[in-house]
Design a protein around this motif. Structure first.
Motif, PDB file in Angstrom:
ATOM      1  N   ARG A  43       0.830  -1.208   0.000  1.00  4.41           N
ATOM      2  CA  ARG A  43       0.000   0.000   0.000  1.00  4.41           C
ATOM      3  C   ARG A  43       0.865   1.258   0.000  1.00  4.41           C
ATOM      4  N   ALA A  44       2.016   1.184   0.648  1.00  7.20           N
ATOM      5  CA  ALA A  44       2.908   2.339   0.736  1.00  7.20           C
ATOM      6  C   ALA A  44       3.819   2.475  -0.484  1.00  7.20           C
ATOM      7  N   ARG A  45       3.871   1.437  -1.297  1.00  4.47           N
ATOM      8  CA  ARG A  45       4.750   1.441  -2.471  1.00  4.47           C
ATOM      9  C   ARG A  45       4.253   2.447  -3.507  1.00  4.47           C
ATOM     10  N   ALA A  46       5.181   3.126  -4.131  1.00  9.82           N
ATOM     11  CA  ALA A  46       4.842   4.122  -5.152  1.00  9.82           C
ATOM     12  C   ALA A  46       4.169   3.449  -6.349  1.00  9.82           C
ATOM     13  N   ASP A  47       3.220   4.160  -6.944  1.00 10.61           N
ATOM     14  CA  ASP A  47       2.547   3.643  -8.140  1.00 10.61           C
ATOM     15  C   ASP A  47       3.571   3.398  -9.234  1.00 10.61           C
ATOM     16  N   GLY A  48       3.433   2.287  -9.906  1.00 11.38           N
ATOM     17  CA  GLY A  48       4.342   1.941 -10.986  1.00 11.38           C
ATOM     18  C   GLY A  48       5.552   1.140 -10.534  1.00 11.38           C
ATOM     19  N   ASP A  49       5.823   1.123  -9.248  1.00  4.78           N
ATOM     20  CA  ASP A  49       6.959   0.352  -8.713  1.00  4.78           C
ATOM     21  C   ASP A  49       6.554  -1.112  -8.664  1.00  4.78           C
ATOM     22  N   LYS A  50       7.303  -1.962  -9.316  1.00  4.12           N
ATOM     23  CA  LYS A  50       6.982  -3.384  -9.374  1.00  4.12           C
ATOM     24  C   LYS A  50       7.934  -4.238  -8.545  1.00  4.12           C
ATOM     25  N   ALA A  51       8.873  -3.605  -7.853  1.00  2.37           N
ATOM     26  CA  ALA A  51       9.826  -4.361  -7.035  1.00  2.37           C
ATOM     27  C   ALA A  51       9.104  -4.976  -5.845  1.00  2.37           C
ATOM     28  N   LYS A  52       9.477  -6.190  -5.503  1.00  2.00           N
ATOM     29  CA  LYS A  52       8.879  -6.886  -4.366  1.00  2.00           C
ATOM     30  C   LYS A  52       9.461  -6.309  -3.078  1.00  2.00           C
ATOM     31  N   PRO A  53       8.618  -5.731  -2.220  1.00  2.00           N
ATOM     32  CA  PRO A  53       9.120  -5.161  -0.971  1.00  2.00           C
ATOM     33  C   PRO A  53       9.761  -6.227  -0.072  1.00  2.00           C
ATOM     34  N   GLU A  54      10.696  -5.805   0.725  1.00  2.00           N
ATOM     35  CA  GLU A  54      11.394  -6.713   1.642  1.00  2.00           C
ATOM     36  C   GLU A  54      10.408  -7.411   2.579  1.00  2.00           C
ATOM     37  N   ALA A  55       9.373  -6.700   2.996  1.00  2.00           N
ATOM     38  CA  ALA A  55       8.385  -7.278   3.915  1.00  2.00           C
ATOM     39  C   ALA A  55       7.623  -8.434   3.281  1.00  2.00           C
ATOM     40  N   CYS A  56       7.669  -8.542   1.967  1.00  2.00           N
ATOM     41  CA  CYS A  56       6.931  -9.599   1.265  1.00  2.00           C
ATOM     42  C   CYS A  56       7.779 -10.843   0.991  1.00  2.00           C
ATOM     43  N   LYS A  57       9.059 -10.793   1.273  1.00  2.00           N
ATOM     44  CA  LYS A  57       9.958 -11.914   0.975  1.00  2.00           C
ATOM     45  C   LYS A  57       9.536 -13.222   1.645  1.00  2.00           C
ATOM     46  N   PRO A  58       9.011 -13.212   2.903  1.00  2.00           N
ATOM     47  CA  PRO A  58       8.637 -14.486   3.537  1.00  2.00           C
ATOM     48  C   PRO A  58       7.397 -15.145   2.936  1.00  2.00           C
ATOM     49  N   LEU A  59       6.625 -14.421   2.122  1.00  2.00           N
ATOM     50  CA  LEU A  59       5.397 -14.988   1.577  1.00  2.00           C
ATOM     51  C   LEU A  59       5.676 -15.963   0.448  1.00  2.00           C
ATOM     52  N   LYS A  60       4.809 -16.970   0.351  1.00  2.00           N
ATOM     53  CA  LYS A  60       4.866 -17.883  -0.786  1.00  2.00           C
ATOM     54  C   LYS A  60       4.509 -17.069  -2.026  1.00  2.00           C
ATOM     55  N   GLU A  61       5.025 -17.458  -3.160  1.00  2.00           N
ATOM     56  CA  GLU A  61       4.841 -16.676  -4.384  1.00  2.00           C
ATOM     57  C   GLU A  61       3.372 -16.496  -4.744  1.00  2.00           C
ATOM     58  N   ASP A  62       2.570 -17.558  -4.627  1.00  2.00           N
ATOM     59  CA  ASP A  62       1.138 -17.449  -4.928  1.00  2.00           C
ATOM     60  C   ASP A  62       0.442 -16.474  -3.979  1.00  2.00           C
ATOM     61  N   ASP A  63       0.810 -16.517  -2.707  1.00  2.00           N
ATOM     62  CA  ASP A  63       0.207 -15.609  -1.730  1.00  2.00           C
ATOM     63  C   ASP A  63       0.609 -14.168  -2.026  1.00  2.00           C
ATOM     64  N   TYR A  64       1.875 -13.972  -2.376  1.00  2.00           N
ATOM     65  CA  TYR A  64       2.333 -12.620  -2.733  1.00  2.00           C
ATOM     66  C   TYR A  64       1.547 -12.100  -3.934  1.00  2.00           C
ATOM     67  N   ASP A  65       1.355 -12.934  -4.937  1.00  2.00           N
ATOM     68  CA  ASP A  65       0.614 -12.513  -6.129  1.00  2.00           C
ATOM     69  C   ASP A  65      -0.810 -12.087  -5.767  1.00  2.00           C
ATOM     70  N   LEU A  66      -1.457 -12.837  -4.862  1.00  2.00           N
ATOM     71  CA  LEU A  66      -2.817 -12.486  -4.449  1.00  2.00           C
ATOM     72  C   LEU A  66      -2.855 -11.168  -3.679  1.00  2.00           C
ATOM     73  N   VAL A  67      -1.907 -10.978  -2.756  1.00  2.00           N
ATOM     74  CA  VAL A  67      -1.861  -9.737  -1.980  1.00  2.00           C
ATOM     75  C   VAL A  67      -1.565  -8.560  -2.904  1.00  2.00           C
ATOM     76  N   ASP A  68      -0.646  -8.748  -3.832  1.00  2.00           N
ATOM     77  CA  ASP A  68      -0.290  -7.689  -4.780  1.00  2.00           C
ATOM     78  C   ASP A  68      -1.501  -7.308  -5.633  1.00  2.00           C
ATOM     79  N   ALA A  69      -2.236  -8.292  -6.123  1.00  2.00           N
ATOM     80  CA  ALA A  69      -3.425  -8.024  -6.933  1.00  2.00           C
ATOM     81  C   ALA A  69      -4.501  -7.326  -6.100  1.00  2.00           C
ATOM     82  N   HIS A  70      -4.674  -7.761  -4.866  1.00  2.00           N
ATOM     83  CA  HIS A  70      -5.661  -7.153  -3.977  1.00  2.00           C
ATOM     84  C   HIS A  70      -5.351  -5.671  -3.756  1.00  2.00           C
ATOM     85  N   VAL A  71      -4.102  -5.373  -3.455  1.00  2.00           N
ATOM     86  CA  VAL A  71      -3.705  -3.979  -3.214  1.00  2.00           C
ATOM     87  C   VAL A  71      -3.845  -3.158  -4.501  1.00  2.00           C
TER      88      VAL A  71
END
Length: 83
Positions: A43-71
């Protein structure tokens, strides 16, 4: 001598148990806590930034994709934000 060996073995087992317990307690965050931290980072990431935040590293890839799409849907106004 057998009691001395037994005492050493008992101390070794207790020490190992303590180290394991301390290690598990040190793990800290639950998976749910990691998901919440990742959501906040996205949510705090700048629009257009596609880099995976450090806080997201522990998530499974599928879960990260869902959270990213939700946000992304929240930011687009297509999905209500839960805060």
């Amino acid at each position: 001598m057998p009691t001395r060996t037994r005492a050493r073995r008992t101390l070794a087992v207790l020490a190992l148990t303590g180290l394991v317990a301390a290690g598990l307690a040190g793990c800290g965050k639950s998976y749910d806590d990691h998901v919440k931290a990742c959501t906040a980072a996205l949510r705090a990431r700048a629009d257009g930034d596609k880099a995976k935040p450090e806080a997201c590293k522990p998530l499974k890839e599928d879960d990260y994709d869902l959270v990213d799409a939700h946000v992304a849907l929240e930011k687009a106004g297509l999905f209500p934000s839960r805060g």
